[in-house]
Design an enzyme around this catalytic site. Structure first.
Site, mmCIF file in Angstrom:
data_model
loop_
_atom_site.group_PDB
_atom_site.id
_atom_site.type_symbol
_atom_site.label_atom_id
_atom_site.label_comp_id
_atom_site.label_asym_id
_atom_site.label_seq_id
_atom_site.Cartn_x
_atom_site.Cartn_y
_atom_site.Cartn_z
ATOM 1 N N ASP A 1 -0.362 5.212 0.759
ATOM 2 C CA ASP A 1 -0.710 6.204 1.778
ATOM 3 C C ASP A 1 -0.802 5.542 3.149
ATOM 4 O O ASP A 1 -1.592 4.610 3.356
ATOM 5 C CB ASP A 1 -2.048 6.864 1.447
ATOM 6 C CG ASP A 1 -1.979 7.732 0.196
ATOM 7 O OD1 ASP A 1 -0.977 8.440 0.027
ATOM 8 O OD2 ASP A 1 -2.927 7.696 -0.609
ATOM 9 N N ASP B 1 0.853 -1.170 0.000
ATOM 10 C CA ASP B 1 0.000 0.000 0.000
ATOM 11 C C ASP B 1 0.903 1.238 0.000
ATOM 12 O O ASP B 1 2.106 1.137 0.276
ATOM 13 C CB ASP B 1 -0.886 -0.023 1.246
ATOM 14 C CG ASP B 1 -1.633 1.273 1.451
ATOM 15 O OD1 ASP B 1 -2.404 1.663 0.558
ATOM 16 O OD2 ASP B 1 -1.429 1.904 2.500
ATOM 17 N N ASP C 1 -1.399 -0.466 6.023
ATOM 18 C CA ASP C 1 -1.678 0.132 7.325
ATOM 19 C C ASP C 1 -3.154 0.158 7.675
ATOM 20 O O ASP C 1 -3.523 0.640 8.748
ATOM 21 C CB ASP C 1 -1.148 1.567 7.363
ATOM 22 C CG ASP C 1 -1.970 2.496 6.474
ATOM 23 O OD1 ASP C 1 -2.042 2.234 5.260
ATOM 24 O OD2 ASP C 1 -2.555 3.467 6.996
#
Length: 238
Positions: free
Chosen positions: A14, A12, A171
């Site tokens: 961001d 991922d 995250d």
């Protein structure tokens, strides 16, 4: 003896590689103002990071009609575009160095699966000189929003990697749910935008607290995958 399988570490962006929280919150606040609506709380904005933008806006403004949601969408994209003209969001400390070591180590192919647009991702990677690391880049323009597994499955196919030899790193709970739905292993990072308790509930294989721990977790997974292949080869010979 069979050749070693290809392995894919799918990142991922961001909240995992890039600390874009300030940019995202500012752009979303301005976008809601453009639509004449009060801005969501910062925590609410953090909870939708990782979703494709139309899905994120629908969650933040569920009672707004399609026209108002489109206004927010257009204003957000313009605000984010304007912000990144000065400088894209910074990387988390250690992100670039970890990518470089993983790329040089040869145990993993690297890829990206992000809710960002292709234009936004390409600009970020070019600015931070990360383009050379990734063999596949999957973006929101081409797939259903996370946690739908389409993005992860497309990355695996593009890299020529079987799901059991891939790991999704992110995250948010959306990242973990997407990776699991695609049949991949999953690693959650604690420095991003979803609380650790939420990440634990999503059921990742591991949660790590820094990039050194992430590299160690990937090394352990690579060994496990290699041992599993050796076991399969022994079974075949019998």
């Amino acid at each position: 003896m069979k050749d070693a399988p290809l392995r894919l570490a799918l990142f991922d962006v961001d909240g995992t590689l890039s600390d874009s929280q300030e940019h995202i919150c500012a752009a979303m606040t301005g976008a809601f103002a453009a639509a004449g609506l009060p801005a969501p709380e910062a925590e609410a904005i953090r909870r939708i990071v990782g979703l494709s933008l139309p899905v994120a806006i629908a969650r933040l403004a569920p009672e707004a009609g399609p026209e108002v949601q489109q206004t927010i969408f257009d204003a957000y994209r313009q605000a984010y575009f304007t912000q990144r003209q000065s400088a894209p969001a910074p990387l988390f400390a250690g992100a670039a160095q970890t990518l470089a070591r993983l790329d040089a180590g040869g145990a993993w192919l690297l890829g990206v699966a992000t809710g960002k647009s292709r234009r936004g991702l390409d600009h970020l990677l070019e600015y931070h000189d990360l383009e050379r690391f990734f063999v596949t880049r999957q973006v929101a323009d081409d797939h259903p929003s996370k946690p739908h597994p389409a993005m992860a499955l497309a990355a695996l196919a593009a890299a020529g990697v079987a799901p059991e030899n891939g790991v999704m790193i992110g995250d948010t709970t959306f990242d973990i749910e997407m990776g699991r739905a695609a049949g991949m292993r999953t690693i959650a990072v604690s420095w991003g935008y979803h609380p650790v308790a939420a990440l634990e509930a999503a059921g990742p294989d591991q949660i790590v607290n820094d990039f050194a721990a992430l590299e160690a977790a990937l090394a352990e997974m690579a060994r496990d995958m290699a041992q599993g292949m050796m076991q399969d080869a022994g079974d075949d010979e019998r």
